[in-house]
Motif scaffolding. Structure first.
Motif, PDB file in Angstrom:
ATOM      1  N   VAL A 256       1.445  -9.489  -5.804  1.00  0.00           N
ATOM      2  CA  VAL A 256       2.299  -8.248  -5.501  1.00  0.00           C
ATOM      3  C   VAL A 256       4.479 -10.257  -6.378  1.00  0.00           C
ATOM      4  O   VAL A 256       3.674 -11.215  -5.204  1.00  0.00           O
ATOM      5  CB  VAL A 256       2.955  -8.321  -4.291  1.00  0.00           C
ATOM      6  CG1 VAL A 256       4.783  -7.655  -4.237  1.00  0.00           C
ATOM      7  CG2 VAL A 256       1.488  -7.055  -4.112  1.00  0.00           C
ATOM      8  N   ARG A 257       4.556  -9.565  -7.217  1.00  0.00           N
ATOM      9  CA  ARG A 257       5.644 -10.789  -7.872  1.00  0.00           C
ATOM     10  C   ARG A 257       6.851 -10.418  -6.658  1.00  0.00           C
ATOM     11  O   ARG A 257       6.874  -9.045  -6.158  1.00  0.00           O
ATOM     12  CB  ARG A 257       5.546 -10.232  -8.821  1.00  0.00           C
ATOM     13  CG  ARG A 257       4.533 -10.419  -9.662  1.00  0.00           C
ATOM     14  CD  ARG A 257       4.698 -10.386 -11.126  1.00  0.00           C
ATOM     15  NE  ARG A 257       4.113 -10.461 -11.394  1.00  0.00           N
ATOM     16  CZ  ARG A 257       3.500 -10.589 -13.341  1.00  0.00           C
ATOM     17  NH1 ARG A 257       4.421 -11.233 -13.678  1.00  0.00           N
ATOM     18  NH2 ARG A 257       2.071 -10.018 -13.738  1.00  0.00           N
ATOM     19  N   SER A 258       7.678 -11.485  -6.342  1.00  0.00           N
ATOM     20  CA  SER A 258       9.202 -12.208  -6.639  1.00  0.00           C
ATOM     21  C   SER A 258       9.774 -10.700  -6.360  1.00  0.00           C
ATOM     22  O   SER A 258      10.208  -9.855  -7.779  1.00  0.00           O
ATOM     23  CB  SER A 258      10.178 -12.967  -7.031  1.00  0.00           C
ATOM     24  OG  SER A 258      10.945 -13.383  -6.708  1.00  0.00           O
ATOM     25  N   GLY A 259      11.362 -10.138  -5.220  1.00  0.00           N
ATOM     26  CA  GLY A 259      11.770  -9.118  -6.178  1.00  0.00           C
ATOM     27  C   GLY A 259      10.885  -7.183  -5.775  1.00  0.00           C
ATOM     28  O   GLY A 259      11.623  -6.672  -5.484  1.00  0.00           O
ATOM     29  N   ALA A 260       9.832  -7.560  -6.058  1.00  0.00           N
ATOM     30  CA  ALA A 260       8.564  -6.562  -5.290  1.00  0.00           C
ATOM     31  C   ALA A 260       8.898  -5.450  -3.716  1.00  0.00           C
ATOM     32  O   ALA A 260       9.192  -6.495  -3.166  1.00  0.00           O
ATOM     33  CB  ALA A 260       7.449  -6.507  -5.972  1.00  0.00           C
ATOM     34  N   TYR A 261       9.540  -4.922  -3.384  1.00  0.00           N
ATOM     35  CA  TYR A 261      10.036  -4.070  -2.206  1.00  0.00           C
ATOM     36  C   TYR A 261       8.873  -2.729  -2.385  1.00  0.00           C
ATOM     37  O   TYR A 261       8.908  -1.690  -2.694  1.00  0.00           O
ATOM     38  CB  TYR A 261      10.858  -3.798  -1.603  1.00  0.00           C
ATOM     39  CG  TYR A 261      11.789  -3.151  -1.169  1.00  0.00           C
ATOM     40  CD1 TYR A 261      12.746  -4.353  -0.803  1.00  0.00           C
ATOM     41  CD2 TYR A 261      11.277  -2.403  -0.315  1.00  0.00           C
ATOM     42  CE1 TYR A 261      13.165  -4.036   1.582  1.00  0.00           C
ATOM     43  CE2 TYR A 261      11.961  -1.777   1.327  1.00  0.00           C
ATOM     44  CZ  TYR A 261      12.328  -3.258   1.556  1.00  0.00           C
ATOM     45  OH  TYR A 261      13.070  -3.121   3.227  1.00  0.00           O
ATOM     46  N   LEU A 262       7.618  -3.329  -1.151  1.00  0.00           N
ATOM     47  CA  LEU A 262       6.543  -2.340  -0.654  1.00  0.00           C
ATOM     48  C   LEU A 262       6.807  -2.137   0.651  1.00  0.00           C
ATOM     49  O   LEU A 262       7.546  -2.284   2.468  1.00  0.00           O
ATOM     50  CB  LEU A 262       5.296  -2.910  -1.062  1.00  0.00           C
ATOM     51  CG  LEU A 262       4.593  -3.475  -2.188  1.00  0.00           C
ATOM     52  CD1 LEU A 262       5.826  -3.930  -2.889  1.00  0.00           C
ATOM     53  CD2 LEU A 262       2.834  -4.312  -2.091  1.00  0.00           C
ATOM     54  N   ASP A 263       6.920  -0.696   0.586  1.00  0.00           N
ATOM     55  CA  ASP A 263       7.177  -0.243   1.948  1.00  0.00           C
ATOM     56  C   ASP A 263       6.150   0.988   2.405  1.00  0.00           C
ATOM     57  O   ASP A 263       5.808   1.710   1.913  1.00  0.00           O
ATOM     58  CB  ASP A 263       8.559   0.550   2.154  1.00  0.00           C
ATOM     59  CG  ASP A 263       8.940   0.689   2.660  1.00  0.00           C
ATOM     60  OD1 ASP A 263       9.383   0.085   4.371  1.00  0.00           O
ATOM     61  OD2 ASP A 263      10.266   1.178   2.775  1.00  0.00           O
ATOM     62  N   GLY A 264       5.460   0.690   3.726  1.00  0.00           N
ATOM     63  CA  GLY A 264       4.461   1.105   4.171  1.00  0.00           C
ATOM     64  C   GLY A 264       3.653   2.094   4.289  1.00  0.00           C
ATOM     65  O   GLY A 264       5.024   2.688   4.768  1.00  0.00           O
ATOM     66  N   PRO A 265       3.034   3.069   4.227  1.00  0.00           N
ATOM     67  CA  PRO A 265       1.945   2.862   3.992  1.00  0.00           C
ATOM     68  C   PRO A 265       1.728   3.063   1.869  1.00  0.00           C
ATOM     69  O   PRO A 265       2.284   3.566   1.852  1.00  0.00           O
ATOM     70  CB  PRO A 265       1.099   3.480   4.574  1.00  0.00           C
ATOM     71  CG  PRO A 265       1.631   5.280   4.794  1.00  0.00           C
ATOM     72  CD  PRO A 265       2.796   4.998   4.704  1.00  0.00           C
ATOM     73  N   VAL A 266       1.162   1.323   1.894  1.00  0.00           N
ATOM     74  CA  VAL A 266       0.557   0.817   0.763  1.00  0.00           C
ATOM     75  C   VAL A 266      -0.676   0.603   0.820  1.00  0.00           C
ATOM     76  O   VAL A 266      -0.616  -0.286   1.003  1.00  0.00           O
ATOM     77  CB  VAL A 266       1.769   0.259   0.062  1.00  0.00           C
ATOM     78  CG1 VAL A 266       1.854  -0.484  -1.643  1.00  0.00           C
ATOM     79  CG2 VAL A 266       2.993   1.133   0.151  1.00  0.00           C
ATOM     80  N   LEU A 267      -1.625   0.755  -0.263  1.00  0.00           N
ATOM     81  CA  LEU A 267      -3.135   0.022  -0.779  1.00  0.00           C
ATOM     82  C   LEU A 267      -2.744  -0.242  -1.691  1.00  0.00           C
ATOM     83  O   LEU A 267      -2.533   0.330  -3.297  1.00  0.00           O
ATOM     84  CB  LEU A 267      -4.224   1.105  -0.458  1.00  0.00           C
ATOM     85  CG  LEU A 267      -5.136   0.521  -1.403  1.00  0.00           C
ATOM     86  CD1 LEU A 267      -5.566  -0.950  -0.418  1.00  0.00           C
ATOM     87  CD2 LEU A 267      -6.248   1.968  -1.456  1.00  0.00           C
ATOM     88  N   VAL A 268      -2.359  -1.738  -2.208  1.00  0.00           N
ATOM     89  CA  VAL A 268      -2.673  -2.464  -3.754  1.00  0.00           C
ATOM     90  C   VAL A 268      -3.593  -2.966  -3.779  1.00  0.00           C
ATOM     91  O   VAL A 268      -4.674  -3.690  -3.067  1.00  0.00           O
ATOM     92  CB  VAL A 268      -1.911  -3.079  -3.888  1.00  0.00           C
ATOM     93  CG1 VAL A 268      -1.605  -4.202  -4.945  1.00  0.00           C
ATOM     94  CG2 VAL A 268      -0.586  -2.658  -3.412  1.00  0.00           C
ATOM     95  N   GLN A 269      -5.316  -1.857  -4.376  1.00  0.00           N
ATOM     96  CA  GLN A 269      -6.347  -2.538  -4.703  1.00  0.00           C
ATOM     97  C   GLN A 269      -6.133  -3.965  -6.028  1.00  0.00           C
ATOM     98  O   GLN A 269      -5.437  -4.671  -6.298  1.00  0.00           O
ATOM     99  CB  GLN A 269      -7.109  -1.319  -5.239  1.00  0.00           C
ATOM    100  CG  GLN A 269      -6.934  -0.647  -4.122  1.00  0.00           C
ATOM    101  CD  GLN A 269      -8.000   0.432  -4.612  1.00  0.00           C
ATOM    102  OE1 GLN A 269      -7.699   1.616  -5.509  1.00  0.00           O
ATOM    103  NE2 GLN A 269      -9.330   0.315  -4.004  1.00  0.00           N
TER     104      GLN A 269
END
Ligand code: TTP
Length: 400
Positions: A256-269
């Protein structure tokens, strides 16, 4: 006790996702549907018998010969002739009470425990608001007295969930079962014959969640439900300057690179690559080796393995097939201006999905040109491509 898992179906209503895989291999929350079913049964069984048929190789090669330490045997149903016929294939592998489970349902634990623990033959049931779309159970106390398919005038609100526990004696009734009106050998007919013969069949009532995952948007329903129960776990590489909120799982080998914004629930495989500057909202799965690039927003969607949304795109409430590639600026509509539920074609007929928000379903390998607009409820089949700047208002491609 073994679990006989029905996984031979073609899943015609689930096209185009089933053009390239059997329905039990459609992934939700990062795993094929059938694997969730095996997981839930694992505690109560000492082995599995998988009834396979359509595109069986992908099931065999994915699951191999054991699951959570329990052996898997496979039996081929040459032709899909109905649920009784499918369960009947397992007879040589079963010599005691067994579970019979559809390989394409989403359910919570608890139900399988109740089925396994019931005394006699047992049928899983659940109260539903509109029973007319289901097999409906009549009962006297706990004992089932009849099952009627999709009745106009339902005798109860108890729906048959397609999950059973049987004594091996059921095979005798399966052998004697004739074709139903729709030309199939139905397990509900075998059960009714056994009841008429005085055998006890009990209704086990489920109060949790059960979803029959038959049509493409039901994959999103199941995914949303399962991701609600995931807990935060960060094993992958998260660069400084990335924001990871709530229940987000980042598997080892994901980035997951800089500036990414992840708001769960999220699954990154594993092997997935997100950002820089991407917005990934719940409930989203970024599949193995999938790519979510700069300036991309993804919401409530499943990117299957190797799918790529590389630049400046919006994807909402959608399923993007394996190795599909969305050109820069591809935008998915997921809401109608009139706020009516989005419709989607199932076997050529427009169906009200009941969802206010639904985007698109793309087959494996679909390619969109830059600045493609995809209308809500659209499906693109195998081999479909769009030209730069195209507005896609209706389904196209093969295997729809
Ligand atoms: P369905 O969902 O009724 O059938 P399907 O999976 O082929 O889907 P569609 O109607 O969209 O074509 O089947 C219920 C379950 O039983 C499912 O897990 C598949 C399985 N099944 C078999 O294994 N063999 C069969 O002959 C049939 C009819 C179903």
């Amino acid at each position: 006790m073994k679990a006989v898992v029905l996984a031979a179906g073609e899943g015609t209503r689930m096209r185009p996702l089933t053009a390239t895989r059997p329905k039990p291999m459609v992934p939700v929350a990062g795993k094929p549907l059938v694997e969730h079913v095996l997981d839930i049964a694992a505690e109560y069984v000492d082995g599995y018998v998988l009834v396979v048929g359509y595109k069986e190789e992908s099931i065999r090669s994915y699951l191999g010969d054991e699951h959570l330490g329990k052996p898997i045997e496979y039996v081929r149903q040459e032709e899909q002739r109905g649920t009784a016929h499918a369960i009947g294939q397992a007879e040589p592998y079963v010599d005691e009470r067994f579970l019979a489970l559809n390989g394409d349902v989403m359910l919570d634990d608890g139900l399988v425990a109740k089925l396994a623990g019931a005394e006699a033959n047992a049928i899983a049931t659940m109260r539903v608001d509109d029973p007319t779309a289901y097999g409906v159970i009549s009962r006297d106390g706990d004992r089932v007295t009849g099952i009627v398919e999709k009745p106009k005038d339902p005798p109860s609100t108890l729906a048959n969930l397609g999950l059973y526990a049987f004594e091996p004696e059921i095979f005798e009734y399966i052998d004697r079962t004739g074709r139903s009106e729709r030309g199939e050998y139905e397990i509900t007919d075998s059960i009714e014959m056994s009841i008429d013969d005085g055998r006890t069949v009990v209704a086990v009532e489920h109060t949790g969640t059960w979803l029959d995952v038959g049509r493409p948007w039901e994959v999103l329903d199941a995914n949303e439900h399962l991701l609600e129960h995931c807990s935060r776990r960060i094993n992958g590489d998260v660069e400084d300057g990335a924001t990871v909120n709530g229940d987000v799982v980042i598997e080892e080998g994901a980035r997951v690179r800089s500036g990414a914004y992840l708001d769960g629930p999220v699954l990154v495989q594993s092997g997935a690559d997100v950002g820089p500057n991407a917005y990934v909202r719940g409930s989203t799965v970024v599949g193995r080796n999938a790519r979510v690039g700069n300036g991309v927003e993804i919401k409530n969607s499943i990117l299957l393995d190797g799918a790529s949304v590389g630049h400046l795109s919006y994807v909402g409430d959608s399923v993007i097939g394996a190795d599909a590639n969305l050109g820069a600026g591809t935008i998915v509509a997921n809401l109608r201006h009139d706020d009516q539920p989005v419709k989607m074609a199932v076997k050529g007929e427009q169906v009200d999905t009941g969802r206010r928000k639904l985007g698109v379903v793309l087959a494996d390998g679909v390619k969109t040109g830059i600045n493609t607009s995809l209308n809500a409820g659209t499906k693109l089949g195998v081999g479909a491509m769009t030209r730069p700047g195209e507005s896609v208002m209706s389904d196209r491609g093969d295997g729809l």
